[in-house]
Design a protein around this motif. Sequence first.
Motif, PDB file in Angstrom:
ATOM      1  N   ARG A  10     -33.935 -62.534 -63.542  1.00  0.00           N
ATOM      2  CA  ARG A  10     -33.736 -63.948 -63.257  1.00  0.00           C
ATOM      3  C   ARG A  10     -32.364 -64.182 -62.614  1.00  0.00           C
ATOM      4  O   ARG A  10     -31.448 -63.393 -62.767  1.00  0.00           O
ATOM      5  N   GLY A  11     -32.278 -65.309 -61.903  1.00  0.00           N
ATOM      6  CA  GLY A  11     -30.989 -65.709 -61.363  1.00  0.00           C
ATOM      7  C   GLY A  11     -30.604 -65.028 -60.069  1.00  0.00           C
ATOM      8  O   GLY A  11     -29.500 -65.242 -59.560  1.00  0.00           O
ATOM      9  N   ARG A  12     -31.506 -64.218 -59.516  1.00  0.00           N
ATOM     10  CA  ARG A  12     -31.249 -63.538 -58.241  1.00  0.00           C
ATOM     11  C   ARG A  12     -32.410 -63.772 -57.296  1.00  0.00           C
ATOM     12  O   ARG A  12     -33.530 -64.033 -57.728  1.00  0.00           O
ATOM     13  N   VAL A  13     -32.146 -63.639 -56.009  1.00  0.00           N
ATOM     14  CA  VAL A  13     -33.195 -63.760 -55.005  1.00  0.00           C
ATOM     15  C   VAL A  13     -33.654 -62.354 -54.629  1.00  0.00           C
ATOM     16  O   VAL A  13     -32.865 -61.544 -54.134  1.00  0.00           O
ATOM     17  N   HIS A  14     -34.926 -62.078 -54.895  1.00  0.00           N
ATOM     18  CA  HIS A  14     -35.529 -60.798 -54.537  1.00  0.00           C
ATOM     19  C   HIS A  14     -36.386 -60.983 -53.277  1.00  0.00           C
ATOM     20  O   HIS A  14     -36.436 -62.076 -52.711  1.00  0.00           O
ATOM     21  N   ARG A  15     -37.048 -59.944 -52.834  1.00  0.00           N
ATOM     22  CA  ARG A  15     -37.856 -60.033 -51.618  1.00  0.00           C
ATOM     23  C   ARG A  15     -39.193 -59.322 -51.806  1.00  0.00           C
ATOM     24  O   ARG A  15     -39.277 -58.273 -52.440  1.00  0.00           O
ATOM     25  N   TYR A  16     -40.234 -59.935 -51.227  1.00  0.00           N
ATOM     26  CA  TYR A  16     -41.541 -59.299 -51.128  1.00  0.00           C
ATOM     27  C   TYR A  16     -42.053 -59.535 -49.717  1.00  0.00           C
ATOM     28  O   TYR A  16     -42.225 -60.685 -49.301  1.00  0.00           O
ATOM     29  N   GLU A  17     -42.252 -58.455 -48.977  1.00  0.00           N
ATOM     30  CA  GLU A  17     -42.697 -58.571 -47.589  1.00  0.00           C
ATOM     31  C   GLU A  17     -41.789 -59.516 -46.800  1.00  0.00           C
ATOM     32  O   GLU A  17     -42.235 -60.283 -45.943  1.00  0.00           O
ATOM     33  N   GLY A  18     -40.500 -59.483 -47.108  1.00  0.00           N
ATOM     34  CA  GLY A  18     -39.537 -60.319 -46.422  1.00  0.00           C
ATOM     35  C   GLY A  18     -39.415 -61.736 -46.962  1.00  0.00           C
ATOM     36  O   GLY A  18     -38.539 -62.492 -46.525  1.00  0.00           O
ATOM     37  N   VAL A  19     -40.261 -62.125 -47.902  1.00  0.00           N
ATOM     38  CA  VAL A  19     -40.253 -63.491 -48.452  1.00  0.00           C
ATOM     39  C   VAL A  19     -39.367 -63.529 -49.701  1.00  0.00           C
ATOM     40  O   VAL A  19     -39.498 -62.662 -50.576  1.00  0.00           O
ATOM     41  N   PRO A  20     -38.468 -64.509 -49.823  1.00  0.00           N
ATOM     42  CA  PRO A  20     -37.657 -64.618 -51.040  1.00  0.00           C
ATOM     43  C   PRO A  20     -38.530 -64.808 -52.276  1.00  0.00           C
ATOM     44  O   PRO A  20     -39.496 -65.574 -52.252  1.00  0.00           O
ATOM     45  N   VAL A  21     -38.187 -64.108 -53.346  1.00  0.00           N
ATOM     46  CA  VAL A  21     -38.925 -64.180 -54.607  1.00  0.00           C
ATOM     47  C   VAL A  21     -37.975 -64.593 -55.726  1.00  0.00           C
ATOM     48  O   VAL A  21     -36.903 -64.004 -55.894  1.00  0.00           O
ATOM     49  N   ILE A  22     -38.378 -65.613 -56.480  1.00  0.00           N
ATOM     50  CA  ILE A  22     -37.634 -66.047 -57.662  1.00  0.00           C
ATOM     51  C   ILE A  22     -38.455 -65.676 -58.894  1.00  0.00           C
ATOM     52  O   ILE A  22     -39.629 -66.027 -59.002  1.00  0.00           O
ATOM     53  N   VAL A  23     -37.844 -64.969 -59.811  1.00  0.00           N
ATOM     54  CA  VAL A  23     -38.502 -64.505 -61.036  1.00  0.00           C
ATOM     55  C   VAL A  23     -38.345 -65.564 -62.127  1.00  0.00           C
ATOM     56  O   VAL A  23     -37.244 -66.079 -62.344  1.00  0.00           O
ATOM     57  N   THR A  24     -39.435 -65.869 -62.819  1.00  0.00           N
ATOM     58  CA  THR A  24     -39.363 -66.836 -63.913  1.00  0.00           C
ATOM     59  C   THR A  24     -40.448 -66.538 -64.943  1.00  0.00           C
ATOM     60  O   THR A  24     -41.275 -65.642 -64.745  1.00  0.00           O
ATOM     61  N   TYR A  25     -40.429 -67.297 -66.022  1.00  0.00           N
ATOM     62  CA  TYR A  25     -41.373 -67.072 -67.115  1.00  0.00           C
ATOM     63  C   TYR A  25     -42.722 -67.722 -66.825  1.00  0.00           C
ATOM     64  O   TYR A  25     -42.819 -68.728 -66.129  1.00  0.00           O
TER      65      TYR A  25
END
Length: 285
Positions: free
Chosen positions: A241-256
């Motif tokens: 959480r609290g970081r911007v990840h990537r999937y196929e170039g798209v920003p991903v936000i992790v949450t519950y």
Amino acid sequence: MSVVDEPSWVSGLDARQRAMLAEMGVKVWAPKSAPAPAAQASTDDTPTRADEGAPARAPATPVAVPRPVTSPAEAVPAPLPAPADPVLPDDRAARIAALDWPSLQETVAACEACGLCRSRRHTVFGVGDSQADWMVIGEAPGEQEDLKGEPFVGPAGQLLDRMLHAVGRSRTEGGERGVYIANVLKCRPPANRNPQPEEVVRCEPYLRRQVALVQPKIILAMGRFAVQSLLRTDEPIGRLRGRVHRYEGVPVIVTYHPAYLLRNPADKAKSWADLCLAMDTVDTQ
């Protein structure tokens, strides 16, 4: 935070959205910057698959892939499954990657790529605006989803709808308010058990194609198995959480997952922080 410090989208929340946040038990606030990642493995992301109305279960074993070992001295952990389906010789993943929306939905409805096809009532394809800026990705269908053929229904779905409304989004609207919702698995695992690695790998080309067709500006990954599938990691949600990840170039936000929040309402504020991060990320693109 003073009113002058509020981002425009916070001060623009209407009375209904603020009431929804209050119902979630969350005070309206927004971090000026992305919250720092958790410093330790947290017990607040209990690794049980979220399912609407299902009782809490003991923590499940994280998704793992058999580790090939040639000898005890050479034992090396194998990587998580590759995104494409490497099992079938007919280049199935490449064929799925060329499908349009109607063909993709028909293919999912007739899918027999794994044993889940024998126990499902309906496949659960997805719902919402197929050109939305926001995409929500959950884990696997539960009983009510299997009956209705739609992701995120029941109490967890109702909480998700309130969360989305609080940030001006809806599964029933399009344009700037639209959102597209899908799951990693398109079929319900029997008795709501955790997804198995082979099932995730065989279903992944469908999700990959959905992301490519939607072309979202942000993805919300909700729940442990959604996070593992998209990010190829077994790190707990509390550390991601609290970081911007990537999937196929798209920003991903992790949450519950909303079902987890129903069991652990104290963590709703953390999910609100994740939504704030998602909004900030879209605004800065």
